[in-house]
Scaffold this motif. Structure first.
Motif, PDB file in Angstrom:
ATOM      1  N   ASP A   1      77.663  14.890  65.901  1.00 49.14           N
ATOM      2  CA  ASP A   1      77.519  15.844  66.999  1.00 49.14           C
ATOM      3  C   ASP A   1      77.315  15.154  68.344  1.00 49.14           C
ATOM      4  O   ASP A   1      77.548  15.758  69.382  1.00 49.14           O
ATOM      5  N   VAL A   2      76.877  13.904  68.351  1.00 52.22           N
ATOM      6  CA  VAL A   2      76.624  13.195  69.604  1.00 52.22           C
ATOM      7  C   VAL A   2      77.837  12.381  70.029  1.00 52.22           C
ATOM      8  O   VAL A   2      78.303  12.474  71.162  1.00 52.22           O
ATOM      9  N   THR A   3      78.370  11.578  69.123  1.00 55.37           N
ATOM     10  CA  THR A   3      79.439  10.637  69.486  1.00 55.37           C
ATOM     11  C   THR A   3      80.824  11.056  68.996  1.00 55.37           C
ATOM     12  O   THR A   3      81.810  10.446  69.376  1.00 55.37           O
ATOM     13  N   ASN A   4      80.884  12.022  68.128  1.00 60.83           N
ATOM     14  CA  ASN A   4      82.128  12.483  67.512  1.00 60.83           C
ATOM     15  C   ASN A   4      82.741  11.437  66.583  1.00 60.83           C
ATOM     16  O   ASN A   4      83.894  11.542  66.188  1.00 60.83           O
ATOM     17  N   GLU A   5      81.967  10.412  66.224  1.00 53.51           N
ATOM     18  CA  GLU A   5      82.417   9.389  65.275  1.00 53.51           C
ATOM     19  C   GLU A   5      82.317   9.965  63.856  1.00 53.51           C
ATOM     20  O   GLU A   5      81.313  10.570  63.504  1.00 53.51           O
ATOM     21  N   PRO A   6      83.333   9.778  63.029  1.00 54.09           N
ATOM     22  CA  PRO A   6      83.237  10.271  61.652  1.00 54.09           C
ATOM     23  C   PRO A   6      82.283   9.416  60.815  1.00 54.09           C
ATOM     24  O   PRO A   6      82.195   8.208  61.002  1.00 54.09           O
ATOM     25  N   PHE A   7      81.557  10.082  59.918  1.00 50.81           N
ATOM     26  CA  PHE A   7      80.686   9.379  58.984  1.00 50.81           C
ATOM     27  C   PHE A   7      80.533  10.214  57.727  1.00 50.81           C
ATOM     28  O   PHE A   7      80.818  11.401  57.716  1.00 50.81           O
ATOM     29  N   GLU A   8      80.080   9.555  56.659  1.00 50.51           N
ATOM     30  CA  GLU A   8      79.924  10.204  55.363  1.00 50.51           C
ATOM     31  C   GLU A   8      78.517  10.788  55.254  1.00 50.51           C
ATOM     32  O   GLU A   8      77.530  10.078  55.362  1.00 50.51           O
ATOM     33  N   LEU A   9      78.429  12.099  55.040  1.00 49.68           N
ATOM     34  CA  LEU A   9      77.164  12.806  54.974  1.00 49.68           C
ATOM     35  C   LEU A   9      76.911  13.279  53.541  1.00 49.68           C
ATOM     36  O   LEU A   9      77.685  14.076  53.007  1.00 49.68           O
ATOM     37  N   PRO A  10      75.838  12.792  52.889  1.00 57.41           N
ATOM     38  CA  PRO A  10      75.519  13.307  51.550  1.00 57.41           C
ATOM     39  C   PRO A  10      74.926  14.711  51.674  1.00 57.41           C
ATOM     40  O   PRO A  10      74.104  14.971  52.546  1.00 57.41           O
ATOM     41  N   ILE A  11      75.372  15.611  50.804  1.00 56.27           N
ATOM     42  CA  ILE A  11      74.924  17.001  50.857  1.00 56.27           C
ATOM     43  C   ILE A  11      74.588  17.464  49.443  1.00 56.27           C
ATOM     44  O   ILE A  11      75.373  17.270  48.513  1.00 56.27           O
ATOM     45  N   GLU A  12      73.413  18.061  49.297  1.00 52.87           N
ATOM     46  CA  GLU A  12      72.995  18.659  48.027  1.00 52.87           C
ATOM     47  C   GLU A  12      72.589  20.096  48.291  1.00 52.87           C
ATOM     48  O   GLU A  12      71.992  20.402  49.316  1.00 52.87           O
ATOM     49  N   GLY A  13      72.909  20.966  47.363  1.00 50.78           N
ATOM     50  CA  GLY A  13      72.558  22.374  47.525  1.00 50.78           C
ATOM     51  C   GLY A  13      72.224  23.015  46.194  1.00 50.78           C
ATOM     52  O   GLY A  13      72.559  22.492  45.132  1.00 50.78           O
TER      53      GLY A  13
ATOM     54  N   PRO B   1      73.231  20.013  57.352  1.00 49.16           N
ATOM     55  CA  PRO B   1      72.208  20.051  58.398  1.00 49.16           C
ATOM     56  C   PRO B   1      72.762  20.627  59.695  1.00 49.16           C
ATOM     57  O   PRO B   1      73.948  20.492  59.989  1.00 49.16           O
ATOM     58  N   GLN B   2      71.873  21.255  60.451  1.00 50.82           N
ATOM     59  CA  GLN B   2      72.293  21.891  61.687  1.00 50.82           C
ATOM     60  C   GLN B   2      72.827  20.866  62.693  1.00 50.82           C
ATOM     61  O   GLN B   2      73.800  21.112  63.379  1.00 50.82           O
ATOM     62  N   LYS B   3      72.161  19.718  62.764  1.00 55.53           N
ATOM     63  CA  LYS B   3      72.612  18.652  63.657  1.00 55.53           C
ATOM     64  C   LYS B   3      73.034  17.462  62.800  1.00 55.53           C
ATOM     65  O   LYS B   3      72.237  16.938  62.042  1.00 55.53           O
ATOM     66  N   LYS B   4      74.276  17.055  62.970  1.00 52.53           N
ATOM     67  CA  LYS B   4      74.822  15.962  62.175  1.00 52.53           C
ATOM     68  C   LYS B   4      74.839  14.696  63.032  1.00 52.53           C
ATOM     69  O   LYS B   4      75.647  14.587  63.944  1.00 52.53           O
ATOM     70  N   LEU B   5      73.917  13.771  62.731  1.00 53.37           N
ATOM     71  CA  LEU B   5      73.813  12.522  63.487  1.00 53.37           C
ATOM     72  C   LEU B   5      74.281  11.348  62.644  1.00 53.37           C
ATOM     73  O   LEU B   5      73.865  11.199  61.494  1.00 53.37           O
ATOM     74  N   HIS B   6      75.116  10.525  63.231  1.00 54.38           N
ATOM     75  CA  HIS B   6      75.585   9.309  62.579  1.00 54.38           C
ATOM     76  C   HIS B   6      74.367   8.427  62.293  1.00 54.38           C
ATOM     77  O   HIS B   6      73.513   8.244  63.157  1.00 54.38           O
ATOM     78  N   PRO B   7      74.249   7.869  61.091  1.00 53.30           N
ATOM     79  CA  PRO B   7      73.094   7.024  60.778  1.00 53.30           C
ATOM     80  C   PRO B   7      72.990   5.802  61.693  1.00 53.30           C
ATOM     81  O   PRO B   7      71.899   5.282  61.910  1.00 53.30           O
ATOM     82  N   GLY B   8      74.089   5.364  62.269  1.00 54.92           N
ATOM     83  CA  GLY B   8      74.071   4.226  63.175  1.00 54.92           C
ATOM     84  C   GLY B   8      73.383   4.519  64.500  1.00 54.92           C
ATOM     85  O   GLY B   8      72.948   3.605  65.199  1.00 54.92           O
ATOM     86  N   ILE B   9      73.252   5.779  64.857  1.00 56.31           N
ATOM     87  CA  ILE B   9      72.550   6.136  66.091  1.00 56.31           C
ATOM     88  C   ILE B   9      71.056   5.913  65.912  1.00 56.31           C
ATOM     89  O   ILE B   9      70.382   5.356  66.780  1.00 56.31           O
TER      90      ILE B   9
END
Length: 178
Positions: free
Chosen positions: A71-83, A127-135
């Motif tokens: 959401d900040v940099t628009n860089e693609p990243f892999e997001l783990p999701i469990e529901g 998650p509501q806000k998706k942040l790249h872990p590198g940030i």
């Protein structure tokens, strides 16, 4: 994409008791619903289905990952999701899905389309806000991130040009406290 029968559960011939079903979910599944935030998607959904004489209990759980844009940099990243999602299916006079946890099917129904429930479970777990872990750890090198840092105000720098009207108002507050 046409509606797939892969997610239609026919419970008519099943014996009473517990049954386990597994589904593989990919990006094409989400495109059917018009959801395009996942660049790549790979999920495994497990359904624990308990058939009783008067009702059905469904317990969904999902694990997987999706490639999304930050959401900040628009860089693609892999997001783990469990529901997880639980649903009780009862039988009544007419179809009713007003309650999130209880679904009423008309008497005589013998199958249930699970696709909407699987879709909602996974999408609501994002998650509501998706942040790249590198940030967060400072390892992401991005032109957009550099520009944002360049444009952000320096917190250590004092503002030199202040409006004299505000200074006069601050004096009034200080005089009032004395």
């Amino acid at each position: 994409m046409k509606k797939s029968n892969d997610f239609v559960l026919s419970f008519f011939g099943l014996k009473e008791g517990k049954h386990i079903f597994e589904y593989k979910i990919d990006k094409q599944f989400f495109e059917f619903f018009g959801f395009d935030e996942f660049l790549i998607a790979d999920f495994k959904v497990t359904l624990e289905f308990i058939k009783k004489s008067t009702l059905l209990e469904l317990y969904f759980s999902s694990q997987g990952k999706a490639t999304v844009a930050c959401d900040v940099t628009n860089e693609p990243f892999e997001l783990p999701i469990e529901g997880a999602l639980s649903l009780v299916v009862k039988f009544g006079e007419e179809f009713n899905n007003d309650n999130e946890e209880v679904l009423i099917l008309p008497h005589g129904e013998h199958q249930l389309d699970l696709s909407q429930y699987i879709y909602e479970m996974i999408v609501l777990a994002v998650p509501q806000k998706k942040l790249h872990p590198g940030i967060e750890d400072g390892t992401l090198q991005s032109d957009i991130l550099k520009k944002l840092e360049e444009l952000s105000p320096d917190k250590n720098k004092e503002i030199k040009d202040t409006d004299p009207r505000w200074d006069d108002l601050k004096k009034l507050l200080i005089d009032k406290k004395k």
